[in-house]
Design an enzyme around this catalytic site. Sequence first.
Site, short mmCIF file in Angstrom:
data_model
loop_
_atom_site.label_atom_id
_atom_site.label_comp_id
_atom_site.label_asym_id
_atom_site.label_seq_id
_atom_site.Cartn_x
_atom_site.Cartn_y
_atom_site.Cartn_z
N SER A 111 0.84 -1.19 0.00
CA SER A 111 0.00 0.00 0.00
C SER A 111 0.87 1.25 0.00
O SER A 111 1.94 1.26 0.64
CB SER A 111 -0.91 0.03 1.24
OG SER A 111 -1.58 1.27 1.35
N TYR A 124 -1.05 -0.32 10.60
CA TYR A 124 -1.15 -0.65 9.18
C TYR A 124 0.00 -0.06 8.39
O TYR A 124 0.63 -0.75 7.58
CB TYR A 124 -2.49 -0.15 8.63
CG TYR A 124 -2.74 -0.52 7.19
CD1 TYR A 124 -3.09 -1.83 6.85
CD2 TYR A 124 -2.63 0.42 6.17
CE1 TYR A 124 -3.32 -2.19 5.53
CE2 TYR A 124 -2.86 0.08 4.85
CZ TYR A 124 -3.20 -1.22 4.53
OH TYR A 124 -3.42 -1.57 3.22
#
Length: 271
Positions: A144, A157
């Site tokens: 990501s 995350y």
Amino acid sequence: MSSATTDKVALVTGASRGIGAHLATALAQDGYAVAALARSQGSLTELTERLRGGGVTVLPLACDVTDADSVAQVVRQVTGELGRIDLLVNNAGLIEDEVPIWEADADQWWQVLVTNVRGPFLMIRAVVPVMIEQGGGRIVNMNSGAGTKENPVLTAYTASKSALGRITGGTAAAGAEHGVLAFDLAPGVVQTDMTASMDMHQGRTEWTDPQDVTELLLALASGDLDAWSGRMVRAGSDPVEKLRELAAQGLPDTARLVRLLPWGEDDPVAD
């Protein structure tokens, strides 16, 4: 399993829904036999029936990607039943509640790291020896852009995705001499149960088309973009043809790599 034969085998984690189901479906349609992994084999029923209905060889397997014994057993089963593993797609992942780090639940925060970092590590650790023995293979880690910058409410995350980039780079560097390549694929923001539940995406009207993600995955799997091994590409922003052109021109050493940026030429870290 279906009686269909293939000389290409892909192993996809987190394949039961969302992006994982899109990836498994695209690979099956491209001629891969697919080992589809999820925590519960029952959650793979719909995907398995749909793909087998199209004559695809599918091996649905329950696997806790954070458990070394479970991962080792699954890899043995895949190679035993399908013969090889040409492509590993590390897609299984978690995200935490969106709060500042001092408000985070400690167990939830750490579980995100365990799933998003230990999971891919264990899968790569188990699969790469298979790839080396068969002469090579490719690994795609679903990463990501969040791992390249700070986020005030998603520290677990973002930390996990930064770490995943280091795993990808290290795998690519060590695997090159063995024909093992590794890539970071950022899927953009695909509309899934996970993204739809996130505060930051409430009211969003523009989503990344899953087809952009699968097109990029298939290009990476095909070998067309091998020059990008160890680097990050992003669905929805990186047309496959453009990536091919850039690779043909020669990529700068630091292109699409996460690095510490020095303050200038007199910065000691620049040496």
